[in-house]
Design a protein around this motif. Structure first.
Motif, short mmCIF file in Angstrom:
data_model
loop_
_atom_site.label_atom_id
_atom_site.label_comp_id
_atom_site.label_asym_id
_atom_site.label_seq_id
_atom_site.Cartn_x
_atom_site.Cartn_y
_atom_site.Cartn_z
N SER A 24 0.82 -1.22 0.00
CA SER A 24 0.00 0.00 0.00
C SER A 24 0.86 1.27 0.00
O SER A 24 0.41 2.32 -0.45
N ASN A 25 2.11 1.17 0.49
CA ASN A 25 3.00 2.35 0.45
C ASN A 25 3.27 2.74 -0.99
O ASN A 25 3.30 3.92 -1.34
N VAL A 26 3.48 1.71 -1.84
CA VAL A 26 3.76 1.99 -3.25
C VAL A 26 2.53 2.59 -3.90
O VAL A 26 2.60 3.58 -4.64
N LEU A 27 1.36 1.99 -3.61
CA LEU A 27 0.10 2.53 -4.18
C LEU A 27 -0.08 3.99 -3.77
O LEU A 27 -0.43 4.84 -4.59
N PHE A 28 0.19 4.24 -2.49
CA PHE A 28 0.00 5.61 -1.98
C PHE A 28 0.98 6.57 -2.67
O PHE A 28 0.62 7.69 -3.01
N GLU A 29 2.18 6.10 -2.91
CA GLU A 29 3.17 6.94 -3.59
C GLU A 29 2.71 7.26 -5.01
O GLU A 29 2.84 8.40 -5.47
N ILE A 30 2.15 6.24 -5.69
CA ILE A 30 1.65 6.49 -7.06
C ILE A 30 0.53 7.53 -7.00
O ILE A 30 0.50 8.48 -7.78
N MET A 31 -0.36 7.36 -6.05
CA MET A 31 -1.49 8.31 -5.93
C MET A 31 -0.98 9.71 -5.62
O MET A 31 -1.56 10.70 -6.07
N SER A 32 0.11 9.81 -4.85
CA SER A 32 0.64 11.13 -4.47
C SER A 32 1.14 11.88 -5.69
O SER A 32 1.28 13.09 -5.67
N ASN A 33 1.47 11.15 -6.76
CA ASN A 33 2.00 11.78 -7.96
C ASN A 33 0.90 12.12 -8.96
O ASN A 33 1.18 12.56 -10.07
N ASP A 34 -0.32 11.88 -8.54
CA ASP A 34 -1.45 12.06 -9.46
C ASP A 34 -1.62 13.52 -9.85
O ASP A 34 -1.51 14.43 -9.02
N LYS A 35 -1.91 13.76 -11.14
CA LYS A 35 -2.12 15.12 -11.65
C LYS A 35 -3.26 15.82 -10.92
O LYS A 35 -3.33 17.03 -10.89
N LYS A 36 -4.20 15.02 -10.36
CA LYS A 36 -5.41 15.60 -9.82
C LYS A 36 -5.24 16.17 -8.42
O LYS A 36 -6.13 16.80 -7.89
N ASN A 37 -4.06 15.95 -7.80
CA ASN A 37 -3.87 16.38 -6.42
C ASN A 37 -3.71 17.90 -6.30
O ASN A 37 -3.42 18.60 -7.26
#
Ligand code: GLY
Length: 364
Positions: free
Chosen positions: A312-325
Motif C-alpha cells: 500500500s505504500n507503493v500505491l500511496f506513492e503512485i497516488m501522491s504523484n497524481d495530476k489531480k492532487n
C-alpha cells in the motif's frame, strides 16, 4: 440532441460535433471530400484497426485511397514520446503541412496519442477521431484530452486539444472482444454513478456479454460526459467528477503495469470505483444500500484482482504523484448518492489502506 431517422445523432461539444451512427450517413464524406479536397490525409491505426477497419474506410471513400497510413504498435508501452518522435519524422518525410488532416482510427491509445501527434506537429494539424472501441467512443475520443505516458505514469504528457469532429459508429464494435466491451462499460457505469441515476439504472440491467451497445445508450453516455466537459473544459472543477474511480484505479493499473498481470484501464477503474464507493460510505456520504447496489453490479462483471501482495505504500506513492492532487494532498471524487458526486474529497493513507482491505474482502 437531434435524432433524424437514418442520420447520425449529433451532440454539440465545445467547438466540434460528435456524430453517432453509421459513418456512411455522417458528415465525414463531406469533410474529407470537400473541406479537405486536395489536402493530404494521414490515417493513424493500430494492428487491430489496420486489419479490421482500414480497408472499409479506404475502399468506401475515394478521397482516402492515397492517404498515408501510420501504424502505431499496440500496448501502453508504445504510448510514449519516443514513438511520437518517429511518427513526427515520418510526417516530415511525407511533407505533411498544417493544412492537412490527421484521422485517428482506433481505440483510446490511438485517439490519445494521435491527438498529441497532430496537436504538436507544426504547432497543430487538424484531426478527427473515429473511435473503434467502446472505451474510446464513450470517453477517450471526446473532451479534448490527449496524452502519452512517461516512465510509469499514465498520460503524464499531453495537451488539451479538440478534434474538429468525432465520428462514433457502433458497427465498429461488432468484432470487439468481451474484455474490450467491459473496458468501455466501466466508464459508462461511471457516467451513471457520478451524474445520472437513470443511466445507471439502465446499465445495471445490461450484460456486456449479450447486450448490443447501440447508438442510443452510447449517445446517452457521451451526452453525460459532454455536459460535464462543456461546464469545465480544462478540469478546474466540475470535470474532476469524471475522475471518479481513477484515483485508486489508476494506482492499481500503474502498479500492475510492470507485472505480467496487467489490468485493462476499464477494469482498474471498475475496481477503483468500488474502493471509492466504499470510501464514500466510510465518510458517511453514500448509504449502505447504495454501496451494496454498486458492489453487486460491479462484482457481477469485474473480477477483483489478487491484491494480497500489493504494497500500500507503493500505491500511496503512485497516488501522491497524481495530476489531480492539490497542495500535496490526495484528492478524489466521491459519491453522495448514485448520480450525485462530490469533487475535492481528501483521502488519507489510512483510508487508502482501508479501501484496499475492503477490496480484498470482496475477493472470494
Ligand atoms: N477521462 C476523463 C476526462 O476526460 O476528463
Amino acid at each position: 440532441m437531434k435524432n433524424i431517422k437514418n442520420m447520425a445523432i449529433k451532440i454539440q461539444s465545445t467547438n466540434y460535433e460528435i456524430e453517432i451512427g453509421s459513418i456512411l450517413t455522417s458528415s465525414f464524406y463531406d469533410l474529407i471530400t470537400n473541406r479537405y479536397q486536395n489536402r493530404k490525409k494521414i490515417i493513424m491505426v493500430d494492428e487491430n484497426t489496420h486489419d479490421c477497419c482500414l480497408e472499409f474506410l479506404i475502399t468506401t471513400y475515394d478521397s482516402l485511397s492515397e492517404a498515408e497510413v501510420i501504424l502505431i504498435p499496440e500496448g501502453e508501452e508504445n504510448k510514449v514520446m519516443e514513438v511520437c518522435l518517429q511518427i513526427w519524422s515520418a510526417l516530415s518525410e511525407f511533407n505533411i503541412s498544417r493544412r492537412d488532416l490527421v484521422i485517428n482510427l482506433g481505440g483510446g491509445i490511438i485517439t490519445d496519442m494521435g491527438g498529441v501527434i497532430a496537436s504538436l506537429y507544426k504547432r497543430g494539424v487538424n484531426f478527427v477521431n473515429i473511435p473503434t472501441s467502446l472505451l474510446a467512443m464513450v470517453d477517450a475520443s471526446v473532451g479534448g484530452k490527449t496524452g502519452v505516458n512517461l516512465d510509469h505514469f499514465k498520460n503524464q504528457l499531453g495537451v488539451f486539444s479538440n478534434p474538429i469532429a468525432v465520428f462514433v459508429d457502433p458497427s465498429f464494435l461488432s468484432t470487439l472482444p468481451l474484455s474490450e466491451v467491459k473496458n468501455g462499460f466501466a466508464e459508462m457505469l461511471k457516467h451513471g454513478l457520478i451524474a445520472d441515476k437513470n443511466h445507471w439504472d439502465v446499465l445495471k440491467c445490461m450484460l456486456p456479454s449479450e447486450d448490443i451497445f447501440g447508438e442510443k445508450i452510447i449517445s446517452e453516455s457521451i451526452l453525460i460526459k459532454n455536459q460535464i466537459v462543456l461546464s469545465d473544459e480544462k478540469e478546474k472543477n466540475e470535470r474532476k467528477k469524471l475522475n471518479f474511480g481513477h484515483t485508486v484505479g489508476h494506482a492499481i493499473e500503474t502498479y500492475f503495469m510492470s507485472s505480467e498481470n496487467t489490468i485493462k484501464h476499464g477494469h482498474a477503474v471498475a475496481i477503483g470505483m468500488l474502493a471509492e464507493s466504499y470510501l464514500s460510505n466510510y465518510k458517511k456520504l453514500l448509504s449502505d444500500n447504495e454501496l451494496k447496489e454498486i458492489e453487486t453490479t460491479i462484482c457481477q462483471h469485474f473480477e477483483i484482482p489478487d491484491l494480497a501482495q500489493v504494497d500500500s505504500n507503493v500505491l500511496f506513492e503512485i497516488m501522491s504523484n497524481d495530476k489531480k492532487n492539490f497542495d500535496s494532498k490526495i484528492q478524489c471524487t466521491l459519491l453522495k448518492e448514485i448520480g450525485v458526486s462530490l469533487i475535492h474529497q481528501e483521502i488519507s493513507f489510512v483510508e487508502v489502506n482501508l479501501s484496499l482491505e475492503y477490496l480484498k474482502s470482496l475477493k472470494h
